[in-house]
Design a protein around this motif. Structure first.
Motif, PDB file in Angstrom:
ATOM      1  N   ARG A 221      12.087   6.279  11.931  1.00 19.47           N
ATOM      2  CA  ARG A 221      12.801   6.087  10.920  1.00 19.47           C
ATOM      3  C   ARG A 221      13.259   4.822  10.415  1.00 19.47           C
ATOM      4  O   ARG A 221      13.414   4.322   9.276  1.00 19.47           O
ATOM      5  CB  ARG A 221      13.975   7.240  10.887  1.00 19.47           C
ATOM      6  N   GLU A 222      13.534   4.163  11.656  1.00 17.39           N
ATOM      7  CA  GLU A 222      14.054   2.753  11.475  1.00 17.39           C
ATOM      8  C   GLU A 222      12.990   1.841  10.745  1.00 17.39           C
ATOM      9  O   GLU A 222      13.226   1.015   9.744  1.00 17.39           O
ATOM     10  CB  GLU A 222      14.506   1.957  12.558  1.00 17.39           C
ATOM     11  N   MET A 223      11.657   2.118  11.038  1.00 16.00           N
ATOM     12  CA  MET A 223      10.551   1.414  10.500  1.00 16.00           C
ATOM     13  C   MET A 223      10.333   1.665   8.909  1.00 16.00           C
ATOM     14  O   MET A 223      10.246   0.835   8.002  1.00 16.00           O
ATOM     15  CB  MET A 223       9.357   1.860  11.222  1.00 16.00           C
ATOM     16  N   LEU A 224      10.498   3.001   8.639  1.00 18.09           N
ATOM     17  CA  LEU A 224      10.515   3.407   7.471  1.00 18.09           C
ATOM     18  C   LEU A 224      11.514   3.047   6.429  1.00 18.09           C
ATOM     19  O   LEU A 224      11.358   2.563   5.249  1.00 18.09           O
ATOM     20  CB  LEU A 224      10.407   5.026   7.317  1.00 18.09           C
TER      21      LEU A 224
ATOM     22  N   TYR B  96       5.727   6.749   0.639  1.00 16.59           N
ATOM     23  CA  TYR B  96       6.257   5.579   0.878  1.00 16.59           C
ATOM     24  C   TYR B  96       5.412   4.481   0.675  1.00 16.59           C
ATOM     25  O   TYR B  96       4.296   4.634   0.773  1.00 16.59           O
ATOM     26  CB  TYR B  96       6.955   5.451   2.204  1.00 16.59           C
ATOM     27  N   GLU B  97       5.819   3.568   0.319  1.00 16.25           N
ATOM     28  CA  GLU B  97       5.274   2.163   0.283  1.00 16.25           C
ATOM     29  C   GLU B  97       5.355   1.058   1.126  1.00 16.25           C
ATOM     30  O   GLU B  97       6.566   0.984   1.358  1.00 16.25           O
ATOM     31  CB  GLU B  97       5.645   1.466  -1.197  1.00 16.25           C
ATOM     32  N   LYS B  98       4.439   0.706   2.015  1.00 13.04           N
ATOM     33  CA  LYS B  98       4.649  -0.431   2.871  1.00 13.04           C
ATOM     34  C   LYS B  98       5.266  -1.766   2.355  1.00 13.04           C
ATOM     35  O   LYS B  98       4.938  -2.170   1.263  1.00 13.04           O
ATOM     36  CB  LYS B  98       3.335  -0.658   3.456  1.00 13.04           C
ATOM     37  N   GLY B  99       6.256  -2.137   3.253  1.00 11.00           N
ATOM     38  CA  GLY B  99       7.034  -3.565   2.577  1.00 11.00           C
ATOM     39  C   GLY B  99       8.343  -3.165   1.862  1.00 11.00           C
ATOM     40  O   GLY B  99       8.547  -2.222   1.510  1.00 11.00           O
ATOM     41  N   GLY B 100       9.250  -4.212   1.991  1.00 16.51           N
ATOM     42  CA  GLY B 100      10.317  -4.163   1.396  1.00 16.51           C
ATOM     43  C   GLY B 100      11.351  -3.300   2.216  1.00 16.51           C
ATOM     44  O   GLY B 100      11.004  -3.326   3.506  1.00 16.51           O
ATOM     45  N   GLN B 101      12.229  -2.606   1.526  1.00 15.06           N
ATOM     46  CA  GLN B 101      13.156  -1.882   2.469  1.00 15.06           C
ATOM     47  C   GLN B 101      13.633  -0.794   1.432  1.00 15.06           C
ATOM     48  O   GLN B 101      13.705  -0.801   0.314  1.00 15.06           O
ATOM     49  CB  GLN B 101      14.252  -2.640   3.215  1.00 15.06           C
ATOM     50  N   THR B 102      14.035   0.223   2.057  1.00 17.10           N
ATOM     51  CA  THR B 102      14.623   1.393   1.383  1.00 17.10           C
ATOM     52  C   THR B 102      16.216   1.440   1.241  1.00 17.10           C
ATOM     53  O   THR B 102      16.892   1.485   2.243  1.00 17.10           O
ATOM     54  CB  THR B 102      14.435   2.839   1.965  1.00 17.10           C
ATOM     55  N   ALA B 103      16.529   1.735  -0.052  1.00 15.56           N
ATOM     56  CA  ALA B 103      18.141   1.711  -0.215  1.00 15.56           C
ATOM     57  C   ALA B 103      18.382   3.174  -0.627  1.00 15.56           C
ATOM     58  O   ALA B 103      19.421   3.703   0.064  1.00 15.56           O
ATOM     59  CB  ALA B 103      18.382   0.949  -1.625  1.00 15.56           C
TER      60      ALA B 103
ATOM     61  N   ALA C 298       9.745  -0.460   4.753  1.00 17.03           N
ATOM     62  CA  ALA C 298       9.031   0.430   3.810  1.00 17.03           C
ATOM     63  C   ALA C 298       9.939   0.805   2.619  1.00 17.03           C
ATOM     64  O   ALA C 298      11.256   0.939   2.942  1.00 17.03           O
ATOM     65  CB  ALA C 298       8.190   1.474   4.613  1.00 17.03           C
ATOM     66  N   GLU C 299       9.512   1.430   1.533  1.00 20.79           N
ATOM     67  CA  GLU C 299      10.421   1.958   0.791  1.00 20.79           C
ATOM     68  C   GLU C 299       9.923   3.322   0.475  1.00 20.79           C
ATOM     69  O   GLU C 299       8.761   3.937   0.067  1.00 20.79           O
ATOM     70  CB  GLU C 299      10.102   1.030  -0.732  1.00 20.79           C
TER      71      GLU C 299
ATOM     72  N   GLY D 106       0.862  -1.329   0.074  1.00 22.74           N
ATOM     73  CA  GLY D 106       0.001   0.062  -0.021  1.00 22.74           C
ATOM     74  C   GLY D 106       0.708   1.358  -0.044  1.00 22.74           C
ATOM     75  O   GLY D 106       1.912   1.266   0.379  1.00 22.74           O
ATOM     76  N   GLN D 107       0.314   2.484  -0.547  1.00 28.05           N
ATOM     77  CA  GLN D 107       1.058   3.632  -0.567  1.00 28.05           C
ATOM     78  C   GLN D 107       0.521   4.722   0.486  1.00 28.05           C
ATOM     79  O   GLN D 107      -0.613   4.709   0.730  1.00 28.05           O
ATOM     80  CB  GLN D 107       0.662   4.314  -1.872  1.00 28.05           C
ATOM     81  N   CYS D 108       1.354   5.277   1.010  1.00 26.10           N
ATOM     82  CA  CYS D 108       1.070   6.451   2.035  1.00 26.10           C
ATOM     83  C   CYS D 108       1.708   7.776   1.648  1.00 26.10           C
ATOM     84  O   CYS D 108       2.828   7.623   1.109  1.00 26.10           O
ATOM     85  CB  CYS D 108       1.718   6.295   3.191  1.00 26.10           C
ATOM     86  N   GLY D 109       0.936   8.635   1.713  1.00 19.71           N
ATOM     87  CA  GLY D 109       1.342  10.158   1.455  1.00 19.71           C
ATOM     88  C   GLY D 109       0.788  11.104   2.622  1.00 19.71           C
ATOM     89  O   GLY D 109      -0.417  11.044   2.777  1.00 19.71           O
ATOM     90  N   ILE D 110       1.733  11.696   3.480  1.00 22.00           N
ATOM     91  CA  ILE D 110       1.390  12.376   4.686  1.00 22.00           C
ATOM     92  C   ILE D 110       2.296  13.657   4.865  1.00 22.00           C
ATOM     93  O   ILE D 110       3.328  13.790   4.345  1.00 22.00           O
ATOM     94  CB  ILE D 110       1.798  11.265   5.869  1.00 22.00           C
ATOM     95  N   VAL D 111       1.791  14.550   5.481  1.00 23.22           N
ATOM     96  CA  VAL D 111       2.201  15.921   5.756  1.00 23.22           C
ATOM     97  C   VAL D 111       2.489  15.859   7.244  1.00 23.22           C
ATOM     98  O   VAL D 111       1.635  16.012   7.957  1.00 23.22           O
ATOM     99  CB  VAL D 111       1.317  17.045   5.145  1.00 23.22           C
ATOM    100  N   ILE D 112       3.477  16.085   7.521  1.00 21.35           N
ATOM    101  CA  ILE D 112       4.080  15.952   9.093  1.00 21.35           C
ATOM    102  C   ILE D 112       5.231  17.019   9.408  1.00 21.35           C
ATOM    103  O   ILE D 112       6.084  17.289   8.443  1.00 21.35           O
ATOM    104  CB  ILE D 112       4.538  14.520   9.353  1.00 21.35           C
ATOM    105  N   PRO D 113       5.650  17.199  10.463  1.00 20.25           N
ATOM    106  CA  PRO D 113       6.867  18.124  10.697  1.00 20.25           C
ATOM    107  C   PRO D 113       8.056  17.448  10.335  1.00 20.25           C
ATOM    108  O   PRO D 113       8.214  16.295  10.380  1.00 20.25           O
ATOM    109  CB  PRO D 113       6.589  18.350  12.316  1.00 20.25           C
TER     110      PRO D 113
END
Length: 835
Positions: free
Chosen positions: A455-458, A491-498, A462-463, A435-442
């Protein structure tokens, strides 16, 4: 002819933001996040479907490429994919993101219907003819289809959900060109719902629920039977085209069954609170002191649970959460407030005086005392305070929010419960895999130590597909400080970010239209882990040169990295300005030592301000020793110490400010100090005078300031200083001696530093004329230091010039002097005999 955007603006500006820290989101931001997430989802589904047997040579990279190449097969695939997309805003407010998501889907539908006219495909032609035959306006039909099938929203304010529905209806009605094109509005009462998105069951344990049914004898139906019946009734409700008495009765029946199910689910949630050991803390009033008293703990009741307005996702959106595994897309701008009593906001409801933004603390306290004489206001204030502690305890203990805090160097981070952090994790929980997430945060999501675990989670689960940071200089969010920074994160849930595309310190929301195709830097997770191994903070790189400089600086060990065979600096805080305030005296006496604060120092000087407080030396020693006996042992305050300001903003002229402090002074918590080193064997030793001066010079350099400024927002937490790359030079290094001697000339300007001077210049007794006291002399020595340090880090002239250019508030002649020194040093064979 009221615009839906205007309706949302009015609601969020005048109602929502004051109570919940939610702000009207500009259409440029909502459009970007919707397109970035919805388009990516559609492309992934189409590419997966196409690769399964369509025989295409390559996958589509953009939505534009897809729509330009529509054929009959693609149109059929899209007409199958689009109605199944579930799109959620868990803090929907007045529905800005939902309207924007609708507009994003409309464009895809529009491309399909426009293309069908030119395709000889019987299925597609029949679909289009049926839609036009049954509906007077094709545009109206498509909007109605999207609103009923794709959009879901939740908000804790019931008024917000009402306006979100109205806003969608207005957007729908605007599609009709004439009155005869109007159709009955879709029934979306059970798509846009009221409740607390952060508290409630994502998935219901059916076995436990069914056991509870039998115990309480509420009704004997199993959970799945209850949900299936509700789903059938809601489908019948949505399918009815006329608003009749029978329809109202059906809606009331559904609502009654929901309330009955909620009561049972709240009982189960109460059990969870009890298992987590959470108590309700009732605020009290101390009549004798005429002030807040000590809270009284008691067991949480089901009424307390109901007061939190839980939203049970597994029941309300059963088909999405249980059958599909979660939502396909989540787009939102959640509240940014810290979960704690907001006194000014509360009392502003009872007094016009408190509503003033720049009200002095003394005036507020006077008005607060006056208001609390009223028994009703006092009771309301106590009830308001009581709603916070058991919520905070739940968020700290609930497994769903395990990423709200982390342990760094043995200390737990994330003490404050911030709503934006909770929503960040809850959005992840609500998404299906892929799934895809788009969020506005500080911007704290990528800098603050308290968000480290998020951040570790993302990064690992996630990607991250985009991180675009704004500075609020052009009032993108009204009534928010112009220096405040926030981020549009996808970000996209699942996988990991390089790696991920990023942009920082932007001020124009229009730039989102081009991001990440233009203006984006590629940030690697490997670089982040090397730069910030403890905090995973993301540096605010603005160009490829910033990345290259960081990689070059990383050839040196981080200050907090334990090195064998050399010195290792240890930072610490001494007295807390709040918790230790009982020790502070307002007048100087012979047995009292000055209490230094961060604002009393500047770079290379301890004379920037005068002390406000003094501490009795004996009492201070007792406090520092805690339970240890005072046998006259030497403590840190009796020596020269490195000290730096704990507060520093990148919007100030200089953010990182350090000096050497005189002996026999105490330090408040806004001044972080160091005098000890860790040799690695557990026995701390005093740092050498020359090493202390060397680090002071490095910290005051443009290079260190530039480096640290890309990580911080306001607080210069010692973890950030520990992540500063610092060469571990010693007396055997010629450049080390050159830097130390010049630093001594800047620091040792008063008699308190006579001993320090003589430890650096053994053959020279300190005299005022030897130190750099005059402004011009100090500027010359500082320029020499900056040039030497730039050489030490191996920077090119272009790189050093780039760093100097990031300090717009510093006079050009000062920066040019440092640059000239650098040029002189780097002439052939010059380093061996410079100055």
């Amino acid at each position: 002819e009221i615009s839906p955007h205007v309706l949302g603006y009015i609601f969020e500006k005048y109602i929502n933001q004051k109570s919940f820290g939610a702000y009207y989101t500009r259409p440029e931001i909502t459009a970007y996040l919707c397109e970035r997430t919805i388009h990516k989802l559609i492309l992934e589904k189409i590419n997966a479907t196409s690769s399964a047997g369509a025989g295409r040579k390559h996958a589509f990279e953009t939505i534009e490429e897809l729509l330009m190449n529509l054929d009959a097969r693609l149109c059929r695939e899209l007409l199958d994919i689009l109605p199944k997309i579930s799109l959620l805003d868990p803090a929907c407010g007045s529905g800005a993101f939902l309207v924007s998501a609708m507009n994003t889907l409309i464009k895809v539908y529009g491309a399909i219907t426009g293309k069908i006219e030119y395709l000889s495909d019987a299925y597609l032609t029949a679909w289009l003819q049926t839609a036009r035959a049954e509906h007077r306006s094709l545009s109206y039909y498509i909007k109605k289809k999207i609103i009923a099938e794709n959009l879901f929203g939740v908000d804790i304010m019931e008024e917000a959900t009402e306006i979100a529905r109205l806003r969608l209806f207005l957007a729908l009605v605007s599609a009709a060109q004439s009155v005869d094109q109007l159709e009955p509005l879709p029934n979306i009462d059970f798509n846009i719902l009221h409740g607390n998105s952060l508290i409630g069951f994502l998935h219901v344990n059916e076995e436990v629920y069914d056991q509870r049914q039998v115990q309480l004898n509420l009704f004997q139906k199993r959970f799945q039977e209850v949900v299936d019946e509700k789903n059938r009734q809601i489908q019948a409700y949505k399918s009815t085209s006329q608003y009749t008495k029978d329809l109202r009765a059906l809606r009331d029946t559904i609502q009654d069954q929901r309330e009955e199910a909620m009561a049972n689910l709240n009982e189960l949630l109460l059990d969870e609170f009890k298992q987590l050991g959470i108590k309700y803390e009732q605020a009290t009033w101390d009549i004798s002191k005429n002030a807040d008293g000590r809270s009284v703990k008691r067991a949480v009741t089901v009424a307390d649970i109901a007061g939190l307005q839980p939203f049970h996702w597994g029941y309300e959106f059963d088909q999405v959460m249980n059958q599909r595994g979660g939502f396909d897309v989540i787009i939102t701008n959640p509240p940014w407030e810290i979960l704690k009593p907001q006194a000014k906001e509360f009392f502003a409801l009872h007094s016009k005086l408190v509503s003033k933004n720049k009200m002095r603390i003394e005036d507020f306290e006077t008005e607060r005392t006056k208001l609390l004489r009223d028994a009703e206001i006092r009771a309301a204030w106590l009830d308001y305070q009581s709603t916070i502690p058991y919520q905070s305890a739940y968020f700290r203990a609930a497994p769903a929010y395990r990423n709200q805090s982390a342990t760094v160097n043995g200390k737990k981070t994330g003490t404050d419960i911030n709503l934006y952090k909770l929503f960040t994790e809850q959005c992840y929980n609500l998404l299906r895999e892929g799934g895809q997430c788009g969020i506005v945060i500080p911007s704290g999501i990528y800098t603050d130590l308290g968000a480290k675990q998020l951040r570790e989670m993302l990064f690992t689960r996630a990607e991250v597909t985009g991180l675009f940071c704004f500075e609020n200089r052009q009032t993108i969010f009204e009534n928010v400080d112009s220096r405040f920074k926030f981020v549009a994160l996808t970000y996209e849930k699942g996988g990991q970010t390089a790696t991920f595309p990023a942009a920082f310190m932007r001020q124009d929301a229009g730039e989102l239209e081009r991001f990440p195709k233009k203006g984006a830097l590629t940030i690697s997770i490997d670089l982040i882990r090397r730069l910030s191994p403890d905090s995973l903070s993301v540096m605010e790189f603005k160009s490829e040169m910033d990345v290259a400089i960081a990689q070059k600086m990383l050839k040196n060990p981080l200050l907090g990295e334990k090195q064998r065979g050399t010195w290792n600096l240890v930072l610490t805080r001494e007295f807390d300005m709040t918790n230790d305030s009982n020790l502070f005296k307002t007048e100087a006496e012979p047995d009292r030592l000055s209490l230094y604060e961060g604002k009393m120092i500047h770079q290379f000087t301890h004379q920037w301000g005068k002390p406000r407080y003094w501490v009795n030396e004996k009492e201070g020693r007792t406090a520092l020793l805690k339970r240890k006996a005072d046998i006259g042992q030497q403590l840190d305050y009796q020596f020269y110490r490195l000290g730096y300001r704990g507060i520093g903003r990148t919007t100030d002229q200089r953010a990182l400010i350090a000096t050497v402090l005189p002996a026999y002074i105490f330090a408040g918590n806004s001044l972080i100090v160091s005098r000890r080193i860790d040799p690695g064997d557990g026995n701390y030793e005093l740092v050498d005078d020359s090493q202390m001066l060397f680090v002071t010079s490095i910290m005051n350099s443009y290079i260190a300031d530039y480096f640290i400024g890309q990580k911080i927002s306001a607080n210069l937490n010692m973890f950030y200083i520990y992540q500063l790359p610092v060469p571990r030079l010693t007396k055997q290094d010629f450049v080390f001696t050159m830097i130390v001697q010049r630093t001594a000339r800047l620091v040792c300007t008063t008699p308190e530093f006579k001993a320090l001077w003589e430890s650096i210049f053994p053959a020279s007794t300190w005299l005022p004329g030897l130190a750099a006291i005059e402004t011009a002399d100090r500027a010359k020595v500082r320029a020499e230091l900056d040039g030497l340090i730039a050489h030490l880090y191996g920077l090119t002239e272009e790189e050093f010039q780039h760093i100097l250019g990031t300090f717009p508030l510093v006079e050009e002649n000062v920066k040019e002097a440092a640059l000239e020194t650098y040029r002189y040093i780097n002439r052939p064979l010059r380093i061996a005999h410079i100055f």
